[in-house]
Design a protein around this motif. Sequence first.
Motif, PDB file in Angstrom:
ATOM      1  N   HIS A  48       0.849  -1.186   0.000  1.00  0.00           N
ATOM      2  CA  HIS A  48       0.000   0.000   0.000  1.00  0.00           C
ATOM      3  C   HIS A  48       0.886   1.238   0.000  1.00  0.00           C
ATOM      4  CE1 HIS A  48      -3.040   2.924   1.006  1.00  0.00           C
ATOM      5  NE2 HIS A  48      -3.987   2.004   0.953  1.00  0.00           N
ATOM      6  N   PRO A  49       0.749   2.136  -1.007  1.00  0.00           N
ATOM      7  CA  PRO A  49       1.645   3.296  -1.096  1.00  0.00           C
ATOM      8  C   PRO A  49       1.676   4.152   0.166  1.00  0.00           C
ATOM      9  CG  PRO A  49       0.347   3.072  -3.100  1.00  0.00           C
ATOM     10  CD  PRO A  49      -0.196   2.085  -2.117  1.00  0.00           C
ATOM     11  N   LEU A  50       0.538   4.283   0.835  1.00  0.00           N
ATOM     12  CA  LEU A  50       0.475   5.107   2.042  1.00  0.00           C
ATOM     13  C   LEU A  50       0.188   4.263   3.282  1.00  0.00           C
ATOM     14  CD1 LEU A  50      -1.536   8.163   0.664  1.00  0.00           C
ATOM     15  CD2 LEU A  50       0.932   7.936   0.930  1.00  0.00           C
ATOM     16  N   GLY A  51       0.292   2.939   3.139  1.00  0.00           N
ATOM     17  CA  GLY A  51      -0.022   2.068   4.262  1.00  0.00           C
ATOM     18  C   GLY A  51       0.981   2.201   5.393  1.00  0.00           C
ATOM     19  N   ARG A  52       0.488   2.226   6.595  1.00  0.00           N
ATOM     20  CA  ARG A  52       1.362   2.380   7.756  1.00  0.00           C
ATOM     21  C   ARG A  52       1.609   1.044   8.461  1.00  0.00           C
ATOM     22  NH1 ARG A  52       1.354   7.923   9.574  1.00  0.00           N
ATOM     23  NH2 ARG A  52       0.036   9.215   8.272  1.00  0.00           N
ATOM     24  N   GLY A  53       0.659   0.104   8.359  1.00  0.00           N
ATOM     25  CA  GLY A  53       0.817  -1.152   9.061  1.00  0.00           C
ATOM     26  C   GLY A  53       0.543  -0.993  10.538  1.00  0.00           C
ATOM     27  N   MET A  54      -0.670  -1.306  10.969  1.00  0.00           N
ATOM     28  CA  MET A  54      -1.055  -1.070  12.353  1.00  0.00           C
ATOM     29  C   MET A  54      -0.142  -1.804  13.332  1.00  0.00           C
ATOM     30  SD  MET A  54      -4.741  -1.872  14.160  1.00  0.00           S
ATOM     31  CE  MET A  54      -4.571  -3.645  13.825  1.00  0.00           C
ATOM     32  N   ILE A  55       0.108  -3.090  13.080  1.00  0.00           N
ATOM     33  CA  ILE A  55       0.943  -3.885  13.977  1.00  0.00           C
ATOM     34  C   ILE A  55       2.408  -3.485  13.831  1.00  0.00           C
ATOM     35  CG2 ILE A  55       1.633  -6.203  14.642  1.00  0.00           C
ATOM     36  CD1 ILE A  55      -1.289  -5.590  15.173  1.00  0.00           C
ATOM     37  N   ALA A  56       2.890  -3.407  12.590  1.00  0.00           N
ATOM     38  CA  ALA A  56       4.297  -3.087  12.353  1.00  0.00           C
ATOM     39  C   ALA A  56       4.656  -1.728  12.932  1.00  0.00           C
ATOM     40  CB  ALA A  56       4.586  -3.116  10.853  1.00  0.00           C
ATOM     41  N   ARG A  57       3.770  -0.754  12.768  1.00  0.00           N
ATOM     42  CA  ARG A  57       4.056   0.592  13.272  1.00  0.00           C
ATOM     43  C   ARG A  57       4.257   0.586  14.773  1.00  0.00           C
ATOM     44  NH1 ARG A  57      -0.568   4.779  12.069  1.00  0.00           N
ATOM     45  NH2 ARG A  57      -1.672   3.203  13.295  1.00  0.00           N
ATOM     46  N   ARG A  58       3.402  -0.146  15.491  1.00  0.00           N
ATOM     47  CA  ARG A  58       3.513  -0.194  16.956  1.00  0.00           C
ATOM     48  C   ARG A  58       4.765  -0.944  17.399  1.00  0.00           C
ATOM     49  NH1 ARG A  58      -1.574   0.813  15.821  1.00  0.00           N
ATOM     50  NH2 ARG A  58      -2.942   1.840  17.345  1.00  0.00           N
ATOM     51  N   VAL A  59       5.104  -1.998  16.683  1.00  0.00           N
ATOM     52  CA  VAL A  59       6.307  -2.749  17.029  1.00  0.00           C
ATOM     53  C   VAL A  59       7.549  -1.884  16.825  1.00  0.00           C
ATOM     54  CG1 VAL A  59       7.759  -4.709  16.367  1.00  0.00           C
ATOM     55  CG2 VAL A  59       5.282  -5.005  16.556  1.00  0.00           C
ATOM     56  N   VAL A  60       7.614  -1.191  15.688  1.00  0.00           N
ATOM     57  CA  VAL A  60       8.776  -0.350  15.387  1.00  0.00           C
ATOM     58  C   VAL A  60       8.910   0.773  16.406  1.00  0.00           C
ATOM     59  CG1 VAL A  60       9.752   1.264  13.718  1.00  0.00           C
ATOM     60  CG2 VAL A  60       8.786  -0.906  12.938  1.00  0.00           C
ATOM     61  N   ARG A  61       7.804   1.407  16.730  1.00  0.00           N
ATOM     62  CA  ARG A  61       7.858   2.505  17.700  1.00  0.00           C
ATOM     63  C   ARG A  61       8.225   2.001  19.089  1.00  0.00           C
ATOM     64  NH1 ARG A  61       2.620   6.096  15.719  1.00  0.00           N
ATOM     65  NH2 ARG A  61       3.669   7.076  13.948  1.00  0.00           N
ATOM     66  N   GLY A  62       7.810   0.796  19.422  1.00  0.00           N
ATOM     67  CA  GLY A  62       8.197   0.226  20.707  1.00  0.00           C
ATOM     68  C   GLY A  62       9.698   0.012  20.795  1.00  0.00           C
ATOM     69  N   ILE A  63      10.285  -0.535  19.722  1.00  0.00           N
ATOM     70  CA  ILE A  63      11.734  -0.734  19.686  1.00  0.00           C
ATOM     71  C   ILE A  63      12.456   0.618  19.730  1.00  0.00           C
ATOM     72  CG2 ILE A  63      13.659  -1.605  18.326  1.00  0.00           C
ATOM     73  CD1 ILE A  63      12.003  -3.825  19.479  1.00  0.00           C
ATOM     74  N   ALA A  64      11.933   1.597  18.987  1.00  0.00           N
ATOM     75  CA  ALA A  64      12.556   2.918  18.964  1.00  0.00           C
ATOM     76  C   ALA A  64      12.508   3.574  20.340  1.00  0.00           C
ATOM     77  CB  ALA A  64      11.865   3.806  17.935  1.00  0.00           C
ATOM     78  N   THR A  65      11.413   3.388  21.060  1.00  0.00           N
ATOM     79  CA  THR A  65      11.295   3.948  22.408  1.00  0.00           C
ATOM     80  C   THR A  65      12.338   3.341  23.340  1.00  0.00           C
ATOM     81  OG1 THR A  65       8.927   4.354  22.123  1.00  0.00           O
ATOM     82  CG2 THR A  65       9.764   4.261  24.377  1.00  0.00           C
TER      83      THR A  65
END
Length: 296
Positions: A26-43
């Motif tokens: 998806h060109p503008l897809g954020r990925g509900m699960i992936a987004r939260r996982v990535v932000r958790g690791i970044a935090t």
Amino acid sequence: MDIVWTVLGVALIGIALRDIFDVLFHPLGRGMIARRVVRGIATLARQAPRQTGTLGLLAGPLSYIAVVATWTALLTVGWALVFLPQLPQGFNFDSQLDPAAHSGFLDALYVSLVNLTSLGYGDISPAAALLRILGPIETLFGLGLLTASISWLISIYGAISRRDSLAHEVHLAKEAEERLGEKLADADPELLETLLAGFAEQLIRARRDLIHFPIVHYFRTEDEERALAGLLPFLGSLVDEAGGEDRPHSLRVRAEILRMAIDDFAETLRKRLRIPGESTEEILDQYQSDHGPLKA
């Protein structure tokens, strides 16, 4: 409960597939699960001691691994819940196995993992006609996940390469100023136009990469000449100097295009990555603070 487990399993499979589609296709897809996982690791990376820097440098790779592992877990557990109501009556068991002792969730998870990885041990095999179809379908899901994960990784490193190439070129321009002892803005207008056009083109491409693959933001660098976050202020100052009232019109146009590219890049950081700031300068300052060069 058999219906409940089946519905829950199908829901988990659907969530995983939707997330994979959003992230990869998806060109503008954020990925509900992936987004939260990535932000958790970044935090977690931001909370690590600043002097170590190691976790910050690994935030991107760890995020990638965590997202793929999450997709794998969702598919594995989802299919296990689909198979669970069919144990043991829907399967054939090896003569050394007692079917009554192999009808729990762990056994369903084992069947799911064997199918997903296409290992095919054969000690527990489907007997019912529908299950004989579902097994190969799950194997196709597993192969698709492997292919998608590799394609995503290739796309990520392609985006990183383009971002770092832009940063390196800007760094060389900045270093050339220092070595020559003169401002690039005072160079031949045609040469400066060419430089600004190249910077604008590459920055627009880097912005598109951030839109399609936001995880690229978390792949940090410890090499100063490849840290775009710390070099954008130099581009901004170059634009200001090249866009003066006394400069040739064509040069001012090029400078304005690069200025708009910088503004668009900052707005993408704010919208897609939630980097705080009201103006371009504030956003880029925060970007430099969060994403500047680290020393491991």
